[in-house]
Design a protein around this motif. Structure first.
Motif, PDB file in Angstrom:
ATOM      1  N   HIS A   1       0.989  -1.051  -0.362  1.00  0.00           N
ATOM      2  CA  HIS A   1       0.015  -0.185  -0.501  1.00  0.00           C
ATOM      3  C   HIS A   1       1.015   1.359  -0.200  1.00  0.00           C
ATOM      4  O   HIS A   1       2.206   1.159  -0.241  1.00  0.00           O
ATOM      5  CB  HIS A   1      -0.823   0.140   1.646  1.00  0.00           C
ATOM      6  CG  HIS A   1      -0.253   0.245   2.282  1.00  0.00           C
ATOM      7  ND1 HIS A   1      -0.035  -1.171   3.146  1.00  0.00           N
ATOM      8  CD2 HIS A   1       0.073   1.147   3.450  1.00  0.00           C
ATOM      9  CE1 HIS A   1       1.159  -1.193   4.349  1.00  0.00           C
ATOM     10  NE2 HIS A   1       0.696   0.407   5.040  1.00  0.00           N
ATOM     11  N   SER A   2       0.202   2.325  -0.319  1.00  0.00           N
ATOM     12  CA  SER A   2       1.083   3.603  -0.578  1.00  0.00           C
ATOM     13  C   SER A   2       1.929   4.174   1.008  1.00  0.00           C
ATOM     14  O   SER A   2       0.562   3.969   2.369  1.00  0.00           O
ATOM     15  CB  SER A   2      -0.230   4.546  -1.012  1.00  0.00           C
ATOM     16  OG  SER A   2       0.994   5.789  -0.710  1.00  0.00           O
ATOM     17  N   LEU A   3       2.785   4.999   0.998  1.00  0.00           N
ATOM     18  CA  LEU A   3       3.271   4.851   2.638  1.00  0.00           C
ATOM     19  C   LEU A   3       3.149   6.680   2.238  1.00  0.00           C
ATOM     20  O   LEU A   3       3.556   7.384   2.847  1.00  0.00           O
ATOM     21  CB  LEU A   3       4.665   4.652   3.208  1.00  0.00           C
ATOM     22  CG  LEU A   3       4.510   3.255   3.397  1.00  0.00           C
ATOM     23  CD1 LEU A   3       5.732   2.626   2.845  1.00  0.00           C
ATOM     24  CD2 LEU A   3       3.883   1.994   4.477  1.00  0.00           C
ATOM     25  N   LYS A   4       2.831   7.481   1.348  1.00  0.00           N
ATOM     26  CA  LYS A   4       2.721   8.827   1.240  1.00  0.00           C
ATOM     27  C   LYS A   4       2.153   9.002   2.194  1.00  0.00           C
ATOM     28  O   LYS A   4       2.926  10.393   2.654  1.00  0.00           O
ATOM     29  CB  LYS A   4       2.196   9.322  -0.063  1.00  0.00           C
ATOM     30  CG  LYS A   4       2.123  10.154  -0.114  1.00  0.00           C
ATOM     31  CD  LYS A   4       1.156  10.871  -2.119  1.00  0.00           C
ATOM     32  CE  LYS A   4       0.938  12.679  -2.055  1.00  0.00           C
ATOM     33  NZ  LYS A   4       0.502  12.567  -3.326  1.00  0.00           N
ATOM     34  N   ASN A   5       0.957   9.216   3.367  1.00  0.00           N
ATOM     35  CA  ASN A   5       0.951   9.497   4.296  1.00  0.00           C
ATOM     36  C   ASN A   5       0.934  10.124   5.248  1.00  0.00           C
ATOM     37  O   ASN A   5       1.561  10.878   5.898  1.00  0.00           O
ATOM     38  CB  ASN A   5      -0.812   8.930   3.916  1.00  0.00           C
ATOM     39  CG  ASN A   5      -1.630   9.775   2.867  1.00  0.00           C
ATOM     40  OD1 ASN A   5      -1.125  10.939   2.462  1.00  0.00           O
ATOM     41  ND2 ASN A   5      -2.635   9.341   2.536  1.00  0.00           N
ATOM     42  N   LEU A   6       1.967   8.359   5.553  1.00  0.00           N
ATOM     43  CA  LEU A   6       2.834   7.912   6.441  1.00  0.00           C
ATOM     44  C   LEU A   6       3.526   8.862   6.561  1.00  0.00           C
ATOM     45  O   LEU A   6       4.509   9.753   7.651  1.00  0.00           O
ATOM     46  CB  LEU A   6       2.900   6.831   6.723  1.00  0.00           C
ATOM     47  CG  LEU A   6       3.664   6.212   8.089  1.00  0.00           C
ATOM     48  CD1 LEU A   6       2.942   6.624   9.204  1.00  0.00           C
ATOM     49  CD2 LEU A   6       3.912   4.810   7.731  1.00  0.00           C
ATOM     50  N   ASN A   7       4.596   8.994   5.395  1.00  0.00           N
ATOM     51  CA  ASN A   7       5.788  10.324   5.457  1.00  0.00           C
ATOM     52  C   ASN A   7       5.471  11.456   4.801  1.00  0.00           C
ATOM     53  O   ASN A   7       6.387  12.298   5.818  1.00  0.00           O
ATOM     54  CB  ASN A   7       6.259   9.284   3.820  1.00  0.00           C
ATOM     55  CG  ASN A   7       7.451   8.084   3.766  1.00  0.00           C
ATOM     56  OD1 ASN A   7       8.314   8.850   4.988  1.00  0.00           O
ATOM     57  ND2 ASN A   7       6.745   7.146   3.501  1.00  0.00           N
TER      58      ASN A   7
END
Length: 433
Positions: free
Chosen positions: A177-183
């Motif tokens: 899944h995308s880690l964009k929002n976590l980073n």
């Protein structure tokens, strides 16, 4: 045809007149006002009741960068834990694997993993409780106990769960899944405090590596009446008995003359609700926390800043505290906001305060400087306290009455020490002798 031209305007005018007349009757009738007030109160109760995923969310986030340096992400303008929690709702195809137990090396390898965010609990919860935080994605996994959640910021297929009690390490594989929002969270306006996870008395503990400046606060408190809790905890129960009242010095006791009792101490502004009906006498962490949450809902306190703090397995007591900037509030007697206790199959107890922080007010006090963890421990030992009796240290806010108003409190930053099982302020321990 001319009459039909005016038919709609006339009908609308009549409807408005009828509506206004009914409104006047409703607003001037005391009975209707009471019903409207009750309806408003019910709506308010629905608004202040938070789902379990809020109450049982982790209370602290630690970022480990690519070089292995760790910092506590302090909530100031942004609630870092809540923002991280929002990114944990898209896990699919979850599978759990036990990587190790009773291995300190493996535990610290994962806990200090570069490029990760670690979410911490003060006291272990179960995977079933964490599943509420992740929107039920983990509910079919084995129900192990967990103290910390490690989220890699550069690997979208793995999550790690750690248990401080036996140094267990569990790996959860998930669909990519995308880690964009976590980073993105790491780029928000978040205060960072240098820290490290180390062993203390055989258990992992967060060390603050240097002295830290903390902002004192003033808070307007919500002073709830006794009648409010009598109505919620006694009048709405199955019992049909009349409520009796007994008064003795500072203590007022309400009872249904059967199985329910509610006592208030006017000096401490504390309430104690005792329920002597048969209960399921829960034993597992999951069932205890589930039942405890239901008692919070019955109480009707605002839960916006209230978080699970600790579960004492010996006394089966669950405690909750109000958090400010991610730090817990401690009162003079060590009490938090609410505690629930299962005594046996025929008795449960709920303790709570009638006064709770509601609105922050700017404080003119300057910042308080707290020593590093190692410095605090060294000073305590120099004062004669035994290191083996220190179970935990954490930064918190001390509750102090404001002399200018009964509706104001001062929240004073301090270290709080779990010494021989009781939370006490570092300042009171140091200044004791």
């Amino acid at each position: 045809m001319r009459f039909s031209k005016y038919l709609i305007p006339i009908a609308l005018t009549i409807a408005v007149i009828i509506s206004l007349t009914l409104s006047v009757v409703i607003w001037t009738n005391p009975a209707n006002y009471k019903n409207r007030q009750n309806s408003s109160q019910n709506t308010q109760n629905e608004e202040i009741t938070k789902p379990k995923r809020y109450v049982y969310a982790p209370t602290q986030a630690i970022h480990t960068d690519s070089n292995g340096n760790q910092t506590i992400l302090v909530n100031r303008l942004v609630n870092s834990v809540s923002e991280i929690q929002k990114t944990m709702h898209g896990y699919k195809n979850v599978h759990l694997k036990t990587l190790s137990t009773k291995s300190q090396d493996k535990y610290f390898q994962i806990a200090n993993r570069p490029n990760s965010i670690m979410l911490n609990y003060v006291s272990p919860v179960s995977i079933r409780v964490i599943s509420d935080v992740t929107n039920k994605y983990f509910e079919k996994l084995p129900n192990h106990q967990v103290s910390r959640i490690v989220l890699p910021t550069n690997d979208s297929t793995r999550i790690y769960l750690l248990n401080d009690k036996n140094f267990a390490v569990y790996q959860i594989k998930v669909k990519k899944h995308s880690l964009k929002n976590l980073n993105k969270v790491l780029n928000m306006n978040i205060r960072r405090v240098p820290a490290s996870l180390q062993l203390f008395n055989g258990q992992p503990m967060i060390y603050v590596k240097s002295q830290i400046q903390m902002q004192p606060y003033k808070y307007l408190i919500d002073r709830q009446s006794e009648d409010y809790y009598v109505s919620r905890l006694l009048n709405n129960r199955d019992s049909q008995s009349n409520v009796t009242v007994k008064r003795r010095k500072n203590l007022v006791t309400y009872s249904d003359q059967n199985t329910l009792q509610l006592a208030f101490n006017s000096r401490t502004r504390m309430g104690t609700f005792s329920d002597f009906r048969n209960n399921s006498d829960q034993q597992s962490v999951t069932s205890v926390l589930d039942d405890s949450y239901e008692q919070l809902v019955d109480l009707g306190l605002p839960l916006d800043s209230v978080r699970f703090f600790n579960y004492d397995t010996n006394s089966r007591t669950v405690s909750y505290r109000t958090f400010v900037e991610g730090f817990p509030i401690f009162r003079a007697n060590g009490f938090g906001t609410i505690s629930t206790q299962t005594l046996n199959a025929n008795a449960k107890r709920l303790q709570f305060s009638l006064d709770n922080p509601e609105v922050p007010i700017p404080s003119k006090q300057g910042y308080s400087t707290l020593p590093a963890t190692e410095t605090a421990i060294r000073r305590l030992i120099a004062k004669g306290y035994h290191a083996k009796d220190i179970r935990d240290l954490r930064i918190g806010y001390g509750w102090q009455k404001d002399k200018s108003s009964q509706l104001l409190i001062n929240l004073i930053p301090d270290w709080y020490v779990n010494y021989k099982g009781t939370w006490r302020s570092y300042s009171s321990l140091i200044n004791r002798y």
